[in-house]
Enzyme design. Structure first.
Site, PDB file in Angstrom:
ATOM      1  N   LYS A  72     -20.649  17.108  75.565  1.00 21.78           N
ATOM      2  CA  LYS A  72     -20.110  15.756  75.446  1.00 21.78           C
ATOM      3  C   LYS A  72     -20.631  14.907  76.627  1.00 21.78           C
ATOM      4  O   LYS A  72     -21.811  14.733  76.745  1.00 21.78           O
ATOM      5  CB  LYS A  72     -18.585  15.813  75.383  1.00 21.78           C
ATOM      6  CG  LYS A  72     -18.053  16.882  74.380  1.00 21.78           C
ATOM      7  CD  LYS A  72     -18.344  16.542  72.935  1.00 21.78           C
ATOM      8  CE  LYS A  72     -18.286  17.729  71.989  1.00 21.78           C
ATOM      9  NZ  LYS A  72     -17.034  18.444  71.903  1.00 21.78           N
ATOM     10  N   ARG A  97     -29.635  36.424  82.395  1.00 18.88           N
ATOM     11  CA  ARG A  97     -28.333  36.592  81.724  1.00 18.88           C
ATOM     12  C   ARG A  97     -27.188  36.562  82.740  1.00 18.88           C
ATOM     13  O   ARG A  97     -26.051  36.296  82.391  1.00 18.88           O
ATOM     14  CB  ARG A  97     -28.280  37.891  80.896  1.00 18.88           C
ATOM     15  CG  ARG A  97     -26.908  38.099  80.224  1.00 18.88           C
ATOM     16  CD  ARG A  97     -26.950  38.927  78.952  1.00 18.88           C
ATOM     17  NE  ARG A  97     -27.658  40.179  79.116  1.00 18.88           N
ATOM     18  CZ  ARG A  97     -27.168  41.269  79.720  1.00 18.88           C
ATOM     19  NH1 ARG A  97     -25.944  41.252  80.213  1.00 18.88           N
ATOM     20  NH2 ARG A  97     -27.891  42.356  79.831  1.00 18.88           N
TER      21      ARG A  97
HETATM   22  C1  LIG Z   1     -16.687  19.835  71.460  1.00 17.87           C
HETATM   23  C2  LIG Z   1     -15.462  20.344  72.099  1.00 17.87           C
HETATM   24  C3  LIG Z   1     -15.331  21.691  72.471  1.00 17.87           C
HETATM   25  C4  LIG Z   1     -16.365  22.724  72.122  1.00 17.87           C
HETATM   26  O1  LIG Z   1     -17.547  22.520  72.782  1.00 17.87           O
HETATM   27  P1  LIG Z   1     -18.973  23.001  72.200  1.00 17.87           P
HETATM   28  O2  LIG Z   1     -19.884  22.645  73.302  1.00 17.87           O
HETATM   29  O3  LIG Z   1     -19.183  22.231  70.938  1.00 17.87           O
HETATM   30  O4  LIG Z   1     -18.887  24.458  71.936  1.00 17.87           O
HETATM   31  C5  LIG Z   1     -14.198  22.067  73.130  1.00 17.87           C
HETATM   32  N1  LIG Z   1     -13.202  21.204  73.396  1.00 17.87           N
HETATM   33  C6  LIG Z   1     -13.280  19.903  73.039  1.00 17.87           C
HETATM   34  C7  LIG Z   1     -12.143  19.005  73.367  1.00 17.87           C
HETATM   35  C8  LIG Z   1     -14.403  19.451  72.377  1.00 17.87           C
HETATM   36  O5  LIG Z   1     -14.462  18.179  71.991  1.00 17.87           O
END
Ligand SMILES: *Cc1c(COP(=O)(O)O)cnc(C)c1O
Length: 386
Positions: free
Chosen positions: A206, A56
């Site tokens: 992403k 953690r």
């Molecule tokens: C997807 C996204 C997030 C959040 O990320 P997660 O990994 O889905 O929690 C934050 N900012 C942007 C610009 C995103 O596209």
């Protein structure tokens, strides 16, 4: 960053101690770490932000990913988290208390705005949204109790930019923290820390992961700020990155530069195709000369990723539905940054007959994946001609 340095970071940094010569680093899938002596145990507990004691807190696989991202970013330290949403909430929570005020860019990621609108009011924290294209408006929104300026450049649906160095400089003069979501540009195409911003965050779900198979987040900044986030929010809320997820992220990082180059080249071609198409009202991609802030984009970003939006010349809901349903290669989904092309229509947030703002009805977002760009153009052409 030159190619030698990039290859060093992606393929070697932090991987010097490599038993058996394995080319891929081990996954430390463990919850606890044992110590040979009382003295070692005590030394570790006295330095919790650096030591692997319990997963953690820290884990060597997680730390390797953090080391590489910090280095790409030009930051002293990075903390990997279980999601981009936790990077947002930790980055905000760490620097505010009851009574404080946040200046936030308009059209920021939905879970950032949800935090400001629904969560923080419970603790007496207020906010003001500002059109981030005008730095003066951001400065004008600052109040004596403003502690944080929250940015996202570009915003990931409307693709508006903020002048990060100018805003960071003004904030610094006033002792206000700046934090920016740089998921779109990735650490390869923009380094906000080097531009003076205090903290930069990414959704690792992403491009960093790059295969639509993990959910991850990362926040980077000074050792002092990141250690604070680790002790205060990370350990407390337990937004732990799983070692296997961290390893998948490391694997994704190794090919980030190659993937991004392909996304970028393909996106320029497709954006150009759409811009010339008679059924398309406008295309919004920062790396196109037609973008109202293209000059700023060239200053901030050394390249562009595969996400942009466009508007169809229609005000009929049914036209949008037909176009979206006609697409074969573009899959209908949220998120982006993987190998696959995706389409998201803002109209999906409404029902037909709802009072939909005119600038939202025909707004369509595309993620250009790694497929052949000619095939993607053909798919779009066919759907547009219906
Ligand atoms: C997807 C996204 C997030 C959040 O990320 P997660 O990994 O889905 O929690 C934050 N900012 C942007 C610009 C995103 O596209």
């Amino acid at each position: 960053m030159n190619n030698d340095r990039l290859s060093y970071i992606l393929n070697q940094l932090g991987e010097e101690d490599n038993p058996y010569g394995a080319v891929s680093p081990p996954i430390y899938q463990t919850s606890i770490f044992c110590f040979d002596s009382f003295a070692e145990f005590r030394a570790a507990t006295k330095n919790e932000v650096k030591s692997s004691i319990y997963t953690r807190g820290n884990n060597p696989t997680v730390m390797l990913a953090e080391q590489k991202i910090a280095s790409l970013e030009g930051a002293e330290r990075s903390k990997l988290l279980s999601s981009g949403a936790s990077a947002i909430s930790h980055g905000i929570m760490a620097f505010i208390k009851s009574g404080d005020h946040i200046v936030c860019v308009k059209d920021c990621y939905s879970w950032a705005s949800n935090m400001l609108e629904k969560y923080l009011p419970r603790f007496g924290v207020t906010h003001t949204y500002v059109d981030g294209t005008d730095t003066q408006k951001i400065i004008d929104a600052i109040r004596p109790e403003t502690k944080l300026i929250y940015l996202e450049s570009p915003t990931s649906l409307t693709f508006t930019l903020q002048d990060l160095p100018a805003i960071a400089a003004e904030a610094k003069k006033r002792g206000i923290k700046t934090i920016t979501d740089s998921t779109w540009a990735t650490p390869l195409y923009c380094n906000p820390i080097k531009l003076g911003v205090d903290l930069v965050l990414h959704s690792g779900s992403k491009y960093l992961g790059g295969s639509s198979d993990i959910v991850a987040g990362v926040i980077s900044g000074s050792t002092e700020d990141i250690n604070l986030i680790q002790r205060q929010e990370f350990m407390q809320f337990g937004t732990v990155p799983d070692p296997f997820m961290s390893w998948l992220l490391l694997r994704g990082l190794r090919t980030l530069h190659v993937r991004l180059k392909a996304h970028y080249e393909s996106t320029l071609k497709i954006a150009d195709f759409l811009e010339k198409h008679p059924t398309v009202e406008s295309v919004t991609y920062p790396m196109l000369p037609s973008h109202p802030q293209h000059d700023l984009a060239k200053k901030l970003f050394s390249g562009g990723s595969g996400l942009f939006s466009f508007r169809l010349k229609t005000n009929r809901y049914s036209d949008i539905v037909r176009f979206i349903d006609e697409l074969k290669l573009f899959r209908r989904a949220v998120s982006w940054g993987g190998y696959e092309s995706l389409v998201y229509a803002n109209a999906a947030a409404y029902y037909e007959g709802d009072d939909i703002p005119a600038d939202r009805l025909s707004l369509i977002r595309l993620h250009i994946g790694l497929e052949n760009s000619e095939d993607l153009i053909e798919d779009l052409e066919r759907a547009l001609s219906k």
